[in-house]
Design a protein around this motif. Structure first.
Motif, PDB file in Angstrom:
ATOM      1  N   LEU A   1       0.829  -1.209   0.000  1.00  0.00           N
ATOM      2  CA  LEU A   1       0.000   0.000   0.000  1.00  0.00           C
ATOM      3  C   LEU A   1       0.862   1.257   0.000  1.00  0.00           C
ATOM      4  O   LEU A   1       0.530   2.255  -0.645  1.00  0.00           O
ATOM      5  CB  LEU A   1      -0.936  -0.010   1.210  1.00  0.00           C
ATOM      6  CG  LEU A   1      -2.025  -1.092   1.194  1.00  0.00           C
ATOM      7  CD1 LEU A   1      -2.825  -1.059   2.491  1.00  0.00           C
ATOM      8  CD2 LEU A   1      -2.957  -0.901  -0.002  1.00  0.00           C
ATOM      9  N   GLY A   2       1.985   1.211   0.722  1.00  0.00           N
ATOM     10  CA  GLY A   2       2.897   2.351   0.716  1.00  0.00           C
ATOM     11  C   GLY A   2       3.493   2.586  -0.663  1.00  0.00           C
ATOM     12  O   GLY A   2       3.605   3.722  -1.115  1.00  0.00           O
ATOM     13  N   ASP A   3       3.852   1.500  -1.363  1.00  0.00           N
ATOM     14  CA  ASP A   3       4.375   1.638  -2.719  1.00  0.00           C
ATOM     15  C   ASP A   3       3.327   2.215  -3.662  1.00  0.00           C
ATOM     16  O   ASP A   3       3.630   3.048  -4.524  1.00  0.00           O
ATOM     17  CB  ASP A   3       4.834   0.275  -3.246  1.00  0.00           C
ATOM     18  CG  ASP A   3       6.155  -0.162  -2.633  1.00  0.00           C
ATOM     19  OD1 ASP A   3       6.790   0.678  -1.971  1.00  0.00           O
ATOM     20  OD2 ASP A   3       6.535  -1.328  -2.805  1.00  0.00           O
ATOM     21  N   LEU A   4       2.077   1.779  -3.500  1.00  0.00           N
ATOM     22  CA  LEU A   4       1.015   2.278  -4.375  1.00  0.00           C
ATOM     23  C   LEU A   4       0.755   3.758  -4.124  1.00  0.00           C
ATOM     24  O   LEU A   4       0.502   4.518  -5.060  1.00  0.00           O
ATOM     25  CB  LEU A   4      -0.270   1.470  -4.163  1.00  0.00           C
ATOM     26  CG  LEU A   4      -0.210  -0.002  -4.584  1.00  0.00           C
ATOM     27  CD1 LEU A   4      -1.532  -0.692  -4.278  1.00  0.00           C
ATOM     28  CD2 LEU A   4       0.122  -0.135  -6.067  1.00  0.00           C
ATOM     29  N   ARG A   5       0.818   4.175  -2.857  1.00  0.00           N
ATOM     30  CA  ARG A   5       0.599   5.591  -2.551  1.00  0.00           C
ATOM     31  C   ARG A   5       1.692   6.464  -3.150  1.00  0.00           C
ATOM     32  O   ARG A   5       1.433   7.581  -3.596  1.00  0.00           O
ATOM     33  CB  ARG A   5       0.534   5.804  -1.033  1.00  0.00           C
ATOM     34  CG  ARG A   5      -0.800   5.420  -0.406  1.00  0.00           C
ATOM     35  CD  ARG A   5      -0.909   5.990   0.992  1.00  0.00           C
ATOM     36  NE  ARG A   5       0.110   5.437   1.864  1.00  0.00           N
ATOM     37  CZ  ARG A   5      -0.066   4.371   2.633  1.00  0.00           C
ATOM     38  NH1 ARG A   5      -1.232   3.741   2.620  1.00  0.00           N
ATOM     39  NH2 ARG A   5       0.894   3.929   3.408  1.00  0.00           N
TER      40      ARG A   5
ATOM     41  N   ALA B   1       6.160  -3.701 -11.523  1.00  0.00           N
ATOM     42  CA  ALA B   1       6.288  -5.043 -10.951  1.00  0.00           C
ATOM     43  C   ALA B   1       4.953  -5.548 -10.428  1.00  0.00           C
ATOM     44  O   ALA B   1       4.614  -6.728 -10.583  1.00  0.00           O
ATOM     45  CB  ALA B   1       7.329  -5.032  -9.831  1.00  0.00           C
ATOM     46  N   TYR B   2       4.168  -4.648  -9.824  1.00  0.00           N
ATOM     47  CA  TYR B   2       2.858  -5.058  -9.310  1.00  0.00           C
ATOM     48  C   TYR B   2       1.906  -5.412 -10.448  1.00  0.00           C
ATOM     49  O   TYR B   2       1.108  -6.352 -10.328  1.00  0.00           O
ATOM     50  CB  TYR B   2       2.263  -3.959  -8.420  1.00  0.00           C
ATOM     51  CG  TYR B   2       2.980  -3.793  -7.107  1.00  0.00           C
ATOM     52  CD1 TYR B   2       3.123  -4.866  -6.233  1.00  0.00           C
ATOM     53  CD2 TYR B   2       3.526  -2.568  -6.739  1.00  0.00           C
ATOM     54  CE1 TYR B   2       3.788  -4.728  -5.032  1.00  0.00           C
ATOM     55  CE2 TYR B   2       4.194  -2.420  -5.531  1.00  0.00           C
ATOM     56  CZ  TYR B   2       4.322  -3.499  -4.683  1.00  0.00           C
ATOM     57  OH  TYR B   2       4.976  -3.351  -3.485  1.00  0.00           O
ATOM     58  N   VAL B   3       1.957  -4.662 -11.538  1.00  0.00           N
ATOM     59  CA  VAL B   3       1.088  -4.957 -12.680  1.00  0.00           C
ATOM     60  C   VAL B   3       1.401  -6.334 -13.248  1.00  0.00           C
ATOM     61  O   VAL B   3       0.503  -7.136 -13.523  1.00  0.00           O
ATOM     62  CB  VAL B   3       1.242  -3.869 -13.767  1.00  0.00           C
ATOM     63  CG1 VAL B   3       0.540  -4.299 -15.050  1.00  0.00           C
ATOM     64  CG2 VAL B   3       0.658  -2.545 -13.277  1.00  0.00           C
ATOM     65  N   VAL B   4       2.700  -6.618 -13.405  1.00  0.00           N
ATOM     66  CA  VAL B   4       3.104  -7.923 -13.928  1.00  0.00           C
ATOM     67  C   VAL B   4       2.675  -9.033 -12.976  1.00  0.00           C
ATOM     68  O   VAL B   4       2.184 -10.088 -13.401  1.00  0.00           O
ATOM     69  CB  VAL B   4       4.627  -7.958 -14.162  1.00  0.00           C
ATOM     70  CG1 VAL B   4       5.084  -9.370 -14.524  1.00  0.00           C
ATOM     71  CG2 VAL B   4       5.014  -6.981 -15.258  1.00  0.00           C
ATOM     72  N   SER B   5       2.835  -8.802 -11.677  1.00  0.00           N
ATOM     73  CA  SER B   5       2.458  -9.825 -10.695  1.00  0.00           C
ATOM     74  C   SER B   5       0.963 -10.100 -10.725  1.00  0.00           C
ATOM     75  O   SER B   5       0.529 -11.260 -10.676  1.00  0.00           O
ATOM     76  CB  SER B   5       2.880  -9.372  -9.295  1.00  0.00           C
ATOM     77  OG  SER B   5       4.281  -9.181  -9.224  1.00  0.00           O
ATOM     78  N   VAL B   6       0.152  -9.045 -10.803  1.00  0.00           N
ATOM     79  CA  VAL B   6      -1.302  -9.217 -10.841  1.00  0.00           C
ATOM     80  C   VAL B   6      -1.718  -9.951 -12.110  1.00  0.00           C
ATOM     81  O   VAL B   6      -2.569 -10.851 -12.085  1.00  0.00           O
ATOM     82  CB  VAL B   6      -2.007  -7.846 -10.734  1.00  0.00           C
ATOM     83  CG1 VAL B   6      -3.501  -7.994 -11.015  1.00  0.00           C
ATOM     84  CG2 VAL B   6      -1.792  -7.246  -9.357  1.00  0.00           C
ATOM     85  N   CYS B   7      -1.128  -9.588 -13.240  1.00  0.00           N
ATOM     86  CA  CYS B   7      -1.461 -10.264 -14.502  1.00  0.00           C
ATOM     87  C   CYS B   7      -1.094 -11.750 -14.442  1.00  0.00           C
ATOM     88  O   CYS B   7      -1.850 -12.611 -14.892  1.00  0.00           O
ATOM     89  CB  CYS B   7      -0.746  -9.586 -15.669  1.00  0.00           C
ATOM     90  SG  CYS B   7      -1.388  -7.947 -16.083  1.00  0.00           S
TER      91      CYS B   7
END
Length: 323
Positions: A79-83, A90-96
């Protein structure tokens, strides 16, 4: 060799279970020697001491407790990284990857061609990320400066092309000189969309002026100016500027306390904007030794926005001058 010195308080059943677990873990226990109880330990999972806690003491992993703490820390980090918009790729790739893994369990929902395209895009994105320069902790001396650094960049250069300027200072005697006011008139206020806002300490707030003078005047070893007369000088200057016939807009307000810092912003909130915060502290050789920090969206979108909000809050607390 006896290596088990665990548990139970003489209960044959618990001791038997303990011996069995020890043997499964490859420990050697002398059948003739009783298993000695270990020092008491508080269970971290709320289990009954007569059943689970002695097993935990015997080396078995704790259920839930540490795992829950690890998950909580992970979520806080994400959440801190997203803020702060950090590691978004990296989060987009992980979610995909997770989404495709789930969909692959329910049959041929997605074509192999689409799956391959997404996988290649993700790999390409991660490889590109590796080529980016490593983010290193900023050198403190490269971030914090004194007023000598401000003098290294002429004010005319700072105001070149500026559409908005905002200033907060107890008196502003050093910044809002005659030369600065002329630069504001000829560069910012000469534009139809030019806007200048100035916030000063209220000269009529006697107690606030006294407290601020104790910090700003008495806290300097080599003072050359006094707050109260300097404040009256600048307020008179602001009154003259308010009567200027210029295309842009000028406004100043007064506030009844000093928060311990000064601010100077050029085009706040824009990609090319700059923001300078000077901290007054309580002691120094002279005003030139005061520390300041320069911020922009590029250097820190988070803290740049934070200080912009500070000024806007102070501006709302200020009052327009009485005619």
């Amino acid at each position: 060799m006896v290596v088990a010195d665990r548990v139970g308080d003489g209960d044959d059943r618990q001791e038997g279970i303990c011996r069995e677990i020890a043997e499964r873990q490859g420990l050697v226990i002398d059948p003739a020697e009783p298993v000695r109880p270990a020092p008491p330990r508080t269970s971290t999972v709320g289990a009954d001491p007569s059943s689970l806690s002695w097993l935990l003491r015997f080396g078995m992993p704790e259920p839930a407790g540490r795992t829950g703490e690890l998950m909580q820390r992970t979520w806080h980090r994400v959440l801190g990284d997203l803020r702060t918009r950090t590691n978004l790729d990296a989060y987009v790739v992980s979610v995909c990857a997770l989404l495709f893994a789930v969909l692959s369990l329910v049959g041929d929902v997605l074509s192999q061609r689409l799956q391959l395209t997404v996988v290649l895009a993700g790999v390409g994105l991660l490889v590109f990320r590796i080529t980016l320069p490593e983010r290193r902790a900023a050198d403190v001396e490269a971030v914090l400066h004194d007023r000598a650094d401000l003098d290294s960049v002429p004010l005319s250069a700072r105001l070149a092309g500026a559409r908005e300027v905002a200033v907060f200072a107890p008196s502003g005697i050093n910044l809002l000189s005659s030369g600065t006011c002329e630069a504001l008139r000829s560069q910012v206020l000469a534009r139809a969309d030019g806007k200048v806002r100035v916030l000063l300490l209220d000269p009529s707030a006697a107690e606030a002026v006294r407290v601020a003078a104790r910090q700003l005047d008495e806290g300097q070893e080599f003072s050359v100016e006094s707050l109260e007369p300097s404040l009256h000088t600048v307020v008179s200057r602001m009154e003259m500027m308010r009567n200027w016939n210029v295309p842009g807009s000028f406004e100043y307000r007064l506030i009844d306390f000093s928060p311990g810092f000064s601010m100077f912003t050029v085009d706040p909130g824009t990609n090319d904007g700059t923001l300078i915060v000077e901290f007054h502290a309580v002691h120094g050789r002279h005003t030139g030794t005061r520390m300041h920090i320069s911020l922009s969206r590029a250097s820190s979108n988070r803290w740049n926005g934070y200080w912009i909000e500070q000024f806007e809050h102070l501006w709302e607390l200020g009052r327009p001058p009485v005619n």
